[in-house]
Write a protein that holds these residues in place. Structure first.
Motif, PDB file in Angstrom:
ATOM      1  N   ASP A  43      -2.677  -2.907  11.988  1.00 46.46           N
ATOM      2  CA  ASP A  43      -2.829  -3.409  13.351  1.00 46.46           C
ATOM      3  C   ASP A  43      -3.560  -2.424  14.258  1.00 46.46           C
ATOM      4  O   ASP A  43      -4.400  -2.827  15.072  1.00 46.46           O
ATOM      5  N   ALA A  44      -3.242  -1.123  14.144  1.00 49.28           N
ATOM      6  CA  ALA A  44      -3.808  -0.136  15.059  1.00 49.28           C
ATOM      7  C   ALA A  44      -4.717   0.879  14.379  1.00 49.28           C
ATOM      8  O   ALA A  44      -5.391   1.652  15.061  1.00 49.28           O
ATOM      9  N   ASP A  45      -4.765   0.877  13.037  1.00 52.86           N
ATOM     10  CA  ASP A  45      -5.587   1.862  12.359  1.00 52.86           C
ATOM     11  C   ASP A  45      -6.016   1.346  10.986  1.00 52.86           C
ATOM     12  O   ASP A  45      -5.637   0.244  10.576  1.00 52.86           O
ATOM     13  N   ILE A  46      -6.811   2.158  10.311  1.00 53.12           N
ATOM     14  CA  ILE A  46      -7.227   1.843   8.943  1.00 53.12           C
ATOM     15  C   ILE A  46      -6.899   3.034   8.058  1.00 53.12           C
ATOM     16  O   ILE A  46      -6.696   4.156   8.540  1.00 53.12           O
ATOM     17  N   ARG A  47      -6.869   2.798   6.763  1.00 54.37           N
ATOM     18  CA  ARG A  47      -6.720   3.866   5.776  1.00 54.37           C
ATOM     19  C   ARG A  47      -8.066   4.051   5.094  1.00 54.37           C
ATOM     20  O   ARG A  47      -8.675   3.081   4.621  1.00 54.37           O
ATOM     21  N   PHE A  48      -8.523   5.309   5.041  1.00 54.76           N
ATOM     22  CA  PHE A  48      -9.862   5.589   4.511  1.00 54.76           C
ATOM     23  C   PHE A  48      -9.797   6.735   3.520  1.00 54.76           C
ATOM     24  O   PHE A  48      -9.082   7.711   3.725  1.00 54.76           O
ATOM     25  N   ARG A  49     -10.563   6.597   2.433  1.00 50.31           N
ATOM     26  CA  ARG A  49     -10.602   7.617   1.389  1.00 50.31           C
ATOM     27  C   ARG A  49     -12.059   8.012   1.142  1.00 50.31           C
ATOM     28  O   ARG A  49     -12.915   7.168   0.880  1.00 50.31           O
ATOM     29  N   TYR A  50     -12.351   9.323   1.263  1.00 49.33           N
ATOM     30  CA  TYR A  50     -13.709   9.807   1.026  1.00 49.33           C
ATOM     31  C   TYR A  50     -14.091   9.642  -0.450  1.00 49.33           C
ATOM     32  O   TYR A  50     -13.236   9.694  -1.336  1.00 49.33           O
ATOM     33  N   THR A  51     -15.378   9.451  -0.693  1.00 50.19           N
ATOM     34  CA  THR A  51     -15.884   9.292  -2.056  1.00 50.19           C
ATOM     35  C   THR A  51     -15.541  10.521  -2.893  1.00 50.19           C
ATOM     36  O   THR A  51     -15.777  11.651  -2.486  1.00 50.19           O
ATOM     37  N   GLY A  52     -14.951  10.286  -4.056  1.00 49.88           N
ATOM     38  CA  GLY A  52     -14.608  11.374  -4.963  1.00 49.88           C
ATOM     39  C   GLY A  52     -13.279  12.038  -4.678  1.00 49.88           C
ATOM     40  O   GLY A  52     -12.903  12.988  -5.360  1.00 49.88           O
ATOM     41  N   GLU A  53     -12.545  11.558  -3.650  1.00 45.79           N
ATOM     42  CA  GLU A  53     -11.256  12.136  -3.315  1.00 45.79           C
ATOM     43  C   GLU A  53     -10.137  11.113  -3.540  1.00 45.79           C
ATOM     44  O   GLU A  53     -10.402   9.924  -3.729  1.00 45.79           O
ATOM     45  N   THR A  54      -8.895  11.586  -3.502  1.00 46.71           N
ATOM     46  CA  THR A  54      -7.747  10.699  -3.738  1.00 46.71           C
ATOM     47  C   THR A  54      -6.840  10.583  -2.522  1.00 46.71           C
ATOM     48  O   THR A  54      -5.933   9.769  -2.510  1.00 46.71           O
TER      49      THR A  54
END
Length: 275
Positions: free
Chosen positions: A43-54
């Motif tokens: 609702d208020a944010d997103i979850r993001f993962r950089y390329t090549g990271e976990t």
């Protein structure tokens, strides 16, 4: 018919593989672009993962302009501000970068003085990068601006080494779009010279006409080490211009790079550091 189905299947497979290799692009309201994978939208944010990271990072929706997914679809969260009919950019005069400055931190290049002489900009920027690497690993809820981005934004806003003293800390916070600024100085001065040395004697005995005669050689070795007195000063200001941390400390060691351990000592005791 069979060959046609094979061709269609191959095309679909190629499209799927292509989509999997393309990253999601997150366009932030401050102009920054993040490349990786959006793993969740809340609702208020997103979850993001950089390329090549976990590791997944949380990014507020208020800080995101739009997301361009690997499939090509775009989802817009915030429209860019409009100034005189054109989209606002970082070059629009004194306007602050778009986005919420809450919990954002900028590290300014440090002043580096050795034996009373200001060192090149690269010396202060090296300290800035070292602090970024230390603090970003223990930032907790804080978002630390990358050093190069901070320098670029300062230059665009007209805040240079020559004009730095013309701005208050709250003004610099506004120009960088952050809530906190970490700044400081390092002073290194030559002091004493420590000399150390060793000596040795090699005794040799030989027979000559049944008489013993002694002969030997001696050698010595010495080194000289230049000692330094190093003082690190570190300050943190908030976007109201208030100093929330102001500490200085003399390095315990007397070598030329002893400022590094002293910087780490002060960082671990500042209010932005999280274990």
């Amino acid at each position: 018919m069979y060959r046609t189905l094979q061709l269609i299947f191959a095309m679909l497979l190629a499209i799927t593989v292509s989509a999997q290799t393309q990253p999601d692009i997150v366009f932030k309201t401050n102009g920054e672009q993040l490349s990786g994978k959006v793993t969740a939208i809340n609702d208020a944010d997103i979850r993001f993962r950089y390329t090549g990271e976990t590791l997944d990072y949380t990014i507020k929706k208020s800080d995101i302009q739009k997301i361009r997914f690997a499939s090509g679809r775009e989802e817009v969260f915030n429209q860019p501000a409009i100034v005189n009919g054109a989209a606002a950019t970082e070059n629009s005069g004194d306007a602050a970068p778009a986005g919420d400055p809450h919990n954002k931190v900028a590290i300014l290049p440090f002043s580096f003085i050795k034996d009373g002489h200001p060192q090149p900009d690269e010396a202060g920027q090296e300290v800035q990068n070292e602090i970024y690497n230390m603090l970003s690993k223990h930032a907790g809820v804080y978002e630390i601006l990358q050093p190069r981005r901070t320098i670029v934004m300062l230059n665009k806003a007209g805040v240079t080494k020559d004009t730095y003293m013309n701005f208050t800390m709250d003004e610099i916070c506004k120009k960088l779009g952050v809530e906190y600024i970490l700044t400081g100085s390092i002073s290194v001065n030559s002091t004493t010279v420590t000399s150390t040395g060793t000596s040795s004697y090699n005794d040799k005995t030989k027979n000559e006409d049944d008489k013993k005669k002694n002969s030997g050689t001696s050698s010595s070795y010495s080194t000289a080490k230049q000692n330094y007195k190093t003082v690190v000063d570190m300050k943190i200001y908030n976007d109201k211009g208030t100093s929330i941390y102001n500490q200085n400390r003399q390095a315990f060691w007397n070598d030329q790079d002893s400022y590094k351990s002293t910087v780490e000592y002060l960082l671990k005791r500042c209010p932005l550091y999280r274990k």
